[in-house]
Design a protein around this motif. Structure first.
Motif, PDB file in Angstrom:
ATOM      1  N   VAL A  30     -18.616 -58.207  72.240  1.00  0.00           N
ATOM      2  CA  VAL A  30     -19.309 -58.757  71.083  1.00  0.00           C
ATOM      3  C   VAL A  30     -19.387 -57.668  70.020  1.00  0.00           C
ATOM      4  CG1 VAL A  30     -21.474 -59.727  70.217  1.00  0.00           C
ATOM      5  CG2 VAL A  30     -20.683 -60.293  72.535  1.00  0.00           C
ATOM      6  N   VAL A  31     -18.959 -57.980  68.807  1.00  0.00           N
ATOM      7  CA  VAL A  31     -19.067 -57.026  67.711  1.00  0.00           C
ATOM      8  C   VAL A  31     -20.510 -57.037  67.203  1.00  0.00           C
ATOM      9  CG1 VAL A  31     -18.274 -56.375  65.422  1.00  0.00           C
ATOM     10  CG2 VAL A  31     -16.663 -57.345  67.057  1.00  0.00           C
ATOM     11  N   ALA A  32     -21.194 -55.909  67.334  1.00  0.00           N
ATOM     12  CA  ALA A  32     -22.584 -55.810  66.901  1.00  0.00           C
ATOM     13  C   ALA A  32     -22.687 -55.323  65.464  1.00  0.00           C
ATOM     14  CB  ALA A  32     -23.366 -54.868  67.818  1.00  0.00           C
ATOM     15  N   ALA A  33     -21.800 -54.408  65.071  1.00  0.00           N
ATOM     16  CA  ALA A  33     -21.815 -53.886  63.701  1.00  0.00           C
ATOM     17  C   ALA A  33     -20.490 -53.210  63.417  1.00  0.00           C
ATOM     18  CB  ALA A  33     -22.962 -52.895  63.507  1.00  0.00           C
ATOM     19  N   GLU A  34     -20.158 -53.101  62.138  1.00  0.00           N
ATOM     20  CA  GLU A  34     -18.939 -52.441  61.704  1.00  0.00           C
ATOM     21  C   GLU A  34     -19.221 -51.586  60.483  1.00  0.00           C
ATOM     22  OE1 GLU A  34     -16.171 -55.614  61.017  1.00  0.00           O
ATOM     23  OE2 GLU A  34     -15.455 -55.580  63.097  1.00  0.00           O
ATOM     24  N   SER A  35     -18.410 -50.549  60.317  1.00  0.00           N
ATOM     25  CA  SER A  35     -18.566 -49.684  59.152  1.00  0.00           C
ATOM     26  C   SER A  35     -17.217 -49.163  58.697  1.00  0.00           C
ATOM     27  CB  SER A  35     -19.479 -48.499  59.476  1.00  0.00           C
ATOM     28  OG  SER A  35     -19.512 -47.587  58.389  1.00  0.00           O
ATOM     29  N   ARG A  36     -17.034 -49.083  57.386  1.00  0.00           N
ATOM     30  CA  ARG A  36     -15.851 -48.462  56.810  1.00  0.00           C
ATOM     31  C   ARG A  36     -16.173 -47.110  56.191  1.00  0.00           C
ATOM     32  NH1 ARG A  36     -11.400 -51.541  56.792  1.00  0.00           N
ATOM     33  NH2 ARG A  36     -11.643 -53.777  57.139  1.00  0.00           N
ATOM     34  N   GLU A  37     -17.395 -46.645  56.379  1.00  0.00           N
ATOM     35  CA  GLU A  37     -17.797 -45.354  55.821  1.00  0.00           C
ATOM     36  C   GLU A  37     -18.216 -44.356  56.886  1.00  0.00           C
ATOM     37  OE1 GLU A  37     -20.817 -45.840  52.787  1.00  0.00           O
ATOM     38  OE2 GLU A  37     -19.287 -45.290  51.325  1.00  0.00           O
ATOM     39  N   GLN A  38     -18.827 -44.840  57.953  1.00  0.00           N
ATOM     40  CA  GLN A  38     -19.432 -43.957  58.933  1.00  0.00           C
ATOM     41  C   GLN A  38     -18.763 -44.059  60.287  1.00  0.00           C
ATOM     42  OE1 GLN A  38     -23.583 -45.456  58.008  1.00  0.00           O
ATOM     43  NE2 GLN A  38     -23.982 -43.268  58.134  1.00  0.00           N
ATOM     44  N   ILE A  39     -18.651 -42.910  60.948  1.00  0.00           N
ATOM     45  CA  ILE A  39     -18.112 -42.856  62.310  1.00  0.00           C
ATOM     46  C   ILE A  39     -19.288 -42.600  63.249  1.00  0.00           C
ATOM     47  CG2 ILE A  39     -16.635 -41.564  63.890  1.00  0.00           C
ATOM     48  CD1 ILE A  39     -14.705 -41.129  61.593  1.00  0.00           C
ATOM     49  N   TRP A  40     -19.630 -43.623  64.028  1.00  0.00           N
ATOM     50  CA  TRP A  40     -20.780 -43.535  64.929  1.00  0.00           C
ATOM     51  C   TRP A  40     -20.298 -43.157  66.327  1.00  0.00           C
ATOM     52  CZ3 TRP A  40     -21.653 -49.126  63.065  1.00  0.00           C
ATOM     53  CH2 TRP A  40     -22.250 -49.129  61.812  1.00  0.00           C
ATOM     54  N   ASN A  41     -20.907 -42.104  66.887  1.00  0.00           N
ATOM     55  CA  ASN A  41     -20.581 -41.762  68.274  1.00  0.00           C
ATOM     56  C   ASN A  41     -21.784 -41.924  69.202  1.00  0.00           C
ATOM     57  OD1 ASN A  41     -22.147 -39.467  67.577  1.00  0.00           O
ATOM     58  ND2 ASN A  41     -21.023 -38.195  69.051  1.00  0.00           N
ATOM     59  N   GLY A  42     -22.928 -42.335  68.651  1.00  0.00           N
ATOM     60  CA  GLY A  42     -24.123 -42.514  69.464  1.00  0.00           C
ATOM     61  C   GLY A  42     -24.898 -43.738  69.047  1.00  0.00           C
ATOM     62  N   VAL A  43     -25.524 -44.406  70.019  1.00  0.00           N
ATOM     63  CA  VAL A  43     -26.350 -45.579  69.750  1.00  0.00           C
ATOM     64  C   VAL A  43     -27.545 -45.563  70.695  1.00  0.00           C
ATOM     65  CG1 VAL A  43     -25.029 -47.035  71.349  1.00  0.00           C
ATOM     66  CG2 VAL A  43     -26.353 -48.113  69.521  1.00  0.00           C
ATOM     67  N   ALA A  44     -28.662 -46.080  70.228  1.00  0.00           N
ATOM     68  CA  ALA A  44     -29.859 -46.236  71.062  1.00  0.00           C
ATOM     69  C   ALA A  44     -30.658 -47.405  70.520  1.00  0.00           C
ATOM     70  CB  ALA A  44     -30.704 -44.962  71.062  1.00  0.00           C
ATOM     71  N   LEU A  45     -31.371 -48.085  71.395  1.00  0.00           N
ATOM     72  CA  LEU A  45     -32.193 -49.218  71.005  1.00  0.00           C
ATOM     73  C   LEU A  45     -33.652 -48.939  71.295  1.00  0.00           C
ATOM     74  CD1 LEU A  45     -29.333 -50.568  71.114  1.00  0.00           C
ATOM     75  CD2 LEU A  45     -30.535 -52.687  71.715  1.00  0.00           C
ATOM     76  N   ALA A  46     -34.508 -49.282  70.342  1.00  0.00           N
ATOM     77  CA  ALA A  46     -35.940 -49.165  70.539  1.00  0.00           C
ATOM     78  C   ALA A  46     -36.432 -50.298  71.432  1.00  0.00           C
ATOM     79  CB  ALA A  46     -36.668 -49.203  69.194  1.00  0.00           C
ATOM     80  N   GLU A  47     -37.667 -50.179  71.870  1.00  0.00           N
ATOM     81  CA  GLU A  47     -38.261 -51.197  72.729  1.00  0.00           C
ATOM     82  C   GLU A  47     -38.276 -52.563  72.052  1.00  0.00           C
ATOM     83  OE1 GLU A  47     -42.600 -51.055  73.723  1.00  0.00           O
ATOM     84  OE2 GLU A  47     -41.831 -50.558  75.710  1.00  0.00           O
ATOM     85  N   ASP A  48     -38.429 -52.572  70.732  1.00  0.00           N
ATOM     86  CA  ASP A  48     -38.475 -53.831  69.998  1.00  0.00           C
ATOM     87  C   ASP A  48     -37.090 -54.328  69.586  1.00  0.00           C
ATOM     88  OD1 ASP A  48     -37.765 -52.104  67.967  1.00  0.00           O
ATOM     89  OD2 ASP A  48     -39.647 -52.267  66.870  1.00  0.00           O
ATOM     90  N   GLY A  49     -36.031 -53.670  70.043  1.00  0.00           N
ATOM     91  CA  GLY A  49     -34.679 -54.122  69.774  1.00  0.00           C
ATOM     92  C   GLY A  49     -34.012 -53.508  68.569  1.00  0.00           C
ATOM     93  N   ARG A  50     -34.714 -52.676  67.802  1.00  0.00           N
ATOM     94  CA  ARG A  50     -34.079 -52.020  66.666  1.00  0.00           C
ATOM     95  C   ARG A  50     -32.943 -51.120  67.129  1.00  0.00           C
ATOM     96  NH1 ARG A  50     -38.451 -48.682  63.983  1.00  0.00           N
ATOM     97  NH2 ARG A  50     -39.309 -48.764  66.112  1.00  0.00           N
TER      98      ARG A  50
END
Length: 362
Positions: A30-50
């Motif tokens: 499932v594609v959650a997000a995409e970017s043409r400017e930023q290279i993301w190598n880390g992700v984390a979710l808060a308790e409320d889903g942010r």
């Protein structure tokens, strides 16, 4: 906790030369997000889903070093603009110089690893190497742990962190070794410096699409102590160079400051012969999910040592540090690290857009 689905169409700007492969209609990704400017190598979710994302400065990323994605997938500087406003010559102690990893703890605190050097392989700036704790409920920085020059040395690249009780365990991918951080006093110690378990081996190159990844100077890229995980009870630390194989050690030996380097090293054990990986996630059952860089795959090492392939997909090209939610979603940042200009003679080969994917694994 049911994380929100971040709109895939967000962050789409002007078209770039190469495009992400079209997904098969039956893909579980499932594609959650995409970017043409930023290279993301880390992700984390808060308790409320942010959803929070981060990426190192040397990839050429533009925008906030650490960001919260809103419901439309748009990044917003977190915890505020000031922490994301560092520029050369600025104060490196209260701003992000180069984030390599983010890690969320069950108490809803977000731990940020700042290597302190804006350049890949460069020496940390004075006060730049640090661990930053942010309380996600309030969005405030509750503590900064400076890593002095005796801990984050001129050769260091402080990589990632795992935490149990009052102790943080970190890897150093530059000057091979581990760092043990007392979260109450802020005191840090280096252990297993240049030990075989923390050094990148000479015979296990990082290969993707059949090509060996080269360092900026043209030599074969070697990344020392990088991935690490803690058992659910905090008894065992599992760790490796990016290349593998993995070792383990009981954390009591790492916490005992009275032991000699030789005594600590004597307690290191072989654990798992895993291939080069961009990142891992360990669940409470002891199952380790990891990206197999050579195969564009997500695999699982079960608690009893079996290796299972979860998914092979060309879009899983250098998946970095995954994040596993309690309801079984594995979030997968895909920074395509081998394709950034730094490792290709200054010519970027990134396939845009950069994607943040999700995969249901249990």
């Amino acid at each position: 906790m049911k994380p929100p689905l971040i709109a895939a169409s967000a962050l789409l700007l002007s078209a770039c030369a190469s495009q992400t492969p079209r997904p098969p209609t039956d893909s579980p990704l499932v594609v959650a997000a995409e970017s043409r400017e930023q290279i993301w190598n880390g992700v984390a979710l808060a308790e409320d889903g942010r959803v929070f994302v981060a990426g190192p400065r040397w990839t050429g990323t533009r925008g906030p070093a650490l960001a919260h994605l809103d419901a439309d997938g748009k990044p917003h500087a977190f915890p505020d603009e000031a922490w994301n406003a560092w520029t050369p010559g600025g104060d490196a102690q209260r701003a992000f110089v180069n984030i390599n990893a983010i890690h969320r703890e069950p108490d809803d605190s977000l731990w940020v690893i700042d290597t302190g050097s804006p350049d890949f392989g460069g020496a940390p700036l004075p006060g730049g190497a640090k661990v930053v704790r942010i309380e996600l409920k309030s969005g405030t920085v509750s503590r900064v742990y400076p890593l002095g020059a005796d801990i984050a040395t001129p050769q260091s690249y402080v990589d990632d962190i795992r935490i149990h009780d009052k102790t943080g365990y970190l890897t150093d991918a530059g000057r091979a070794g581990l760092i043990v951080l007392d979260l109450e006093t802020g005191a840090a110690r280096r252990v297993l410096d240049n030990h075989a378990s923390t050094l990148a081996p000479q015979d296990r190159p990082i290969r993707l699409s059949g090509q060996t990844v080269k360092a900026p100077d043209g030599s074969v890229l070697r990344v020392n102590a990088d991935p690490l995980e803690l058992s659910a009870d905090g008894q065992w630390l599992y760790f490796a160079s990016l290349h593998g194989p993995w070792s383990r050690i009981e954390t009591r030996w790492l916490r005992d400051a009275s032991l000699s380097p030789e005594a600590v090293a004597s307690h290191v054990e072989p654990w798992a012969d895993l291939p080069p990986t961009g990142g891992t996630a360990l669940d409470a059952n002891g199952d380790l999910y990891f990206s197999d860089l050579a195969e564009d795959a997500i695999k699982k090492r079960t608690a009893d040592g079996r290796i299972e392939t979860v998914l092979v997909d060309p879009r899983l090209h250098w998946v970095d540090a995954p994040y596993l939610t309690q309801d079984g979603w594995l979030w997968l940042p895909v920074p395509q690290m081998d394709r950034v200009a730094l490792f290709n003679g200054g010519q970027g080969k990134t396939t845009w857009p950069i994607q943040l994917l999700r995969l249901k694994v249990r």
